[in-house]
Design an enzyme around this catalytic site. Structure first.
Site, PDB file in Angstrom:
ATOM      1  CG  ASP A 166      -1.787  -1.271   1.276  1.00 17.88           C
ATOM      2  OD1 ASP A 166      -2.313  -1.639   0.214  1.00 17.88           O
ATOM      3  OD2 ASP A 166      -1.889  -1.881   2.355  1.00 17.88           O
ATOM      4  CG  HIS A 460      -1.814  -7.165  -0.656  1.00 13.57           C
ATOM      5  ND1 HIS A 460      -3.188  -7.244  -0.581  1.00 13.57           N
ATOM      6  CD2 HIS A 460      -1.481  -6.035   0.033  1.00 13.57           C
ATOM      7  CE1 HIS A 460      -3.662  -6.225   0.110  1.00 13.57           C
ATOM      8  NE2 HIS A 460      -2.635  -5.476   0.502  1.00 13.57           N
ATOM      9  CG  ASP A 508      -0.262 -16.415  -6.389  1.00 10.59           C
ATOM     10  OD1 ASP A 508      -0.206 -15.281  -5.863  1.00 10.59           O
ATOM     11  OD2 ASP A 508       0.140 -16.653  -7.543  1.00 10.59           O
ATOM     12  CD  GLU A 517       1.195  -5.836   2.445  1.00 15.27           C
ATOM     13  OE1 GLU A 517       1.049  -4.634   2.173  1.00 15.27           O
ATOM     14  OE2 GLU A 517       0.657  -6.379   3.441  1.00 15.27           O
TER      15      GLU A 517
END
Length: 566
Positions: A166, A460, A508, A517
């Site tokens: 993120d 991710h 996955d 991530e």
């Protein structure tokens, strides 16, 4: 008249008057023939044959002015020179004239190939205005207004790295990541130079230490980076000044509190459990950066080890992470004892740190079962919790580095209780864990994106999962790609994902960040482990660079005993 008798003796005839019998009956015919020939020669000629004259040849010399040499010696000298020329010079000439065959360098090993890729992850995580040579085509400028409203921050908060998938910058793990990169470069700079990544990793470190500071950990990051950039004196001094400033801030009694406490944006993700390990970690790096003995005095202060619980037998304390620096700090201080042996007044605490470090290495060996292991061969340093690979990579680095310290001093191994283990056991441990990460696991999957034939395709990661089509998307509009089952349109090369569960299973799935991530702290440990294991550039460490600011050691004498009292 008779001729003179040249042979001596009598000319008289035998008494019986008889002519002598054939006197030469028993002579050999060649002798008789010679005697017959002699009868035709006069006396002078016969004397010539019987006693030929002894004539000596006259030696001839060559006069060179300053010395005289016989012609024979001169001739053999010339022949010797000519032979030497034929034997030595002609092969050399032939070798020079023949076309040179260029030997191809040995192909890089798997750890080198993985290291090239792992470094690229940091390029993909850069925030701010990116350089043209960043090398990640699907990444662009971002966060150019970060900290703009903070008037007391010159330049705002632009730059640094995004922590994970993120677009958030957590500076506590970022500082730890920069310290780990610097440490690996200081120890193995020859390997980075050999594979052509020396300038690259220095650029990555420089990009990271321009971010805002976080006391003890940031002090360690700045101090370690100052050693990396010692070839740039002014910049190195600037880093040292920054490190000393933030460390003094960290030590200020009125400001002592964990940075994450009560912060809803930090505490759920990177909750710091204490700061005494950062004191030890930061003090050790500042001592190496400055040579100021106040820092080594603090690092070896018994109160510091007590408050950090450094000498306690706690499994979580043996696992290096962004939150727990104790095993790294004690190994760094053990290095000081192994190579420089400073003695009093630091020896007692350094010996304790050395002992704990040895026990930590013992805990990594499977036969002691200190930690649980998966059936596929992964050590569970985070006690079966998610995202295990960052802890595995860190332990592999520490183990192989300690083995290199032992080898650099000619020590073949270490003791675990009464049992002796050679340093190869640590190398085998480090190799097995990194190999697990690179694909030797029950899933037959590399957990480093872009390495091997099978690796995670649903990472991710916001930037990797949204198409690069020159269209700007809001945070919420990007969710449709987060939730799709399609592969990521962009591979984030070099990213090590969270990893499998305690049963070696891996899903996955993009929405399950525990599996897919990647993080900066995890990748920094992976890079350090790969650099320690690659054979490119040779084996071993750089023993001395880290100590270049440490002054010569003159051990103080221990205090005299108290006066005797009756």
């Amino acid at each position: 008249m008779h001729a003179r008798n040249h042979w001596g003796g009598s000319f008289e005839i035998n008494n019986n008057g008889e002519a002598p019998a054939a006197e030469n009956t028993d002579w050999d015919r060649a002798s008789l023939h010679s005697q017959q020939q002699y009868r035709h020669l006069d006396e002078t000629q016969q004397s010539w044959l019987l006693e030929p004259p002894q004539t000596k040849k006259k030696n001839k010399y060559v006069d060179f002015g300053c010395f005289v040499c016989s012609r024979k010696a001169f001739k053999w000298t010339l022949i010797s020179i000519l032979l030497a020329f034929l034997v030595i010079a002609i092969p050399i000439i032939i070798t020079k004239l023949l076309p040179k065959q260029r030997h191809r360098p040995l192909p890089p090993d798997n750890y080198t190939l993985a290291l090239h890729k792992a470094l690229l992850f940091f390029n993909a995580q850069k925030s701010g205005k990116l350089p043209k040579n960043n090398g990640i085509s699907w990444r662009g400028n971002s966060g150019l207004d970060d900290g703009k409203e903070e008037l007391d921050l010159e330049g705002g908060l632009v730059g640094g790295y995004y922590d994970a998938g993120d677009t958030i910058k957590f500076h506590f793990p970022m500082a730890f990541s920069m310290t780990m990169l610097s440490w690996s470069l200081i120890e193995y700079n020859h390997k980075y130079q050999s594979i052509g990544e020396y300038d690259h990793i220095r650029d990555l470190i420089k990009w990271g230490i321009f971010g805002p500071d976080l006391a003890g950990e940031m002090a360690a990051a700045l101090a370690a980076a100052s050693i990396v950039f010692r070839d740039n004196v002014d910049y190195s001094r600037k880093l040292i000044k920054g490190a000393q400033t933030v460390f003094a801030f960290a030590r200020d009694g009125g400001k002592r509190r964990t940075y994450s406490r009560g912060n809803p944006y930090i505490e759920p993700y990177y909750n710091s459990t204490g700061y005494y390990d950062e004191y030890m970690w930061g003090a050790a790096w500042l001592y190496y950066a400055t040579g100021n003995v106040s820092y080594i005095s603090l690092a070896t202060n018994p109160g510091l080890s007590k408050n950090s619980k450094a000498l306690y037998d706690i499994p979580t304390s043996r696992a290096l992470s962004w939150d727990n620096k104790l095993p790294a700090a004690m190994l760094l201080l053990t290095r000081y004892r192994i190579f420089l042996n400073p003695g009093y007044p630091y020896e007692d605490m350094l010996q304790m740190y050395h002992n704990v470090t040895a026990l930590t290495m013992c805990s990594y060996l499977k036969e002691f079962r200190y930690f649980n292991w998966t059936r596929g061969g992964m050590i569970q340093l985070n006690l079966g919790k998610p995202q295990p690979l960052q802890y595995v990579a860190n332990a592999a680095f520490l183990a192989n580095l300690f083995a290199d310290y032992l080898n650099a001093t000619g020590v073949p191994g270490w003791n675990c209780g009464s049992k002796f283990f050679r340093s190869e056991f640590l190398r085998n441990f480090a190799t097995s864990q990194v190999d697990y990460i690179l694909g030797k696991n029950p899933m037959n999957m590399s957990y480093v994106v872009g390495y091997g034939k099978k690796f995670p395709r649903h990472v991710h990661h916001r930037g990797a999962s949204i198409p690069h089509n020159n269209i700007k998307y809001s945070c919420t509009s990007g969710w449709k790609w987060r939730d799709t089952r399609n592969f990521n349109p962009n591979n984030i090369t070099g990213a090590m994902v969270g990893g499998p569960d305690r049963f070696d299973n891996f899903r996955d799935v993009r929405t399950n960040f525990n599996y897919t991530e990647p993080t900066m702290a995890g990748n920094a440990g992976l890079i350090a482990a790969l650099a320690s294991l690659t054979r490119s550039g040779g084996q071993g460490i750089d023993k001395n660079t880290i100590f270049s600011a440490v002054p010569p050691l003159y051990p103080k004498s221990p205090p005299p005993p108290a006066p005797w009292k009756p």
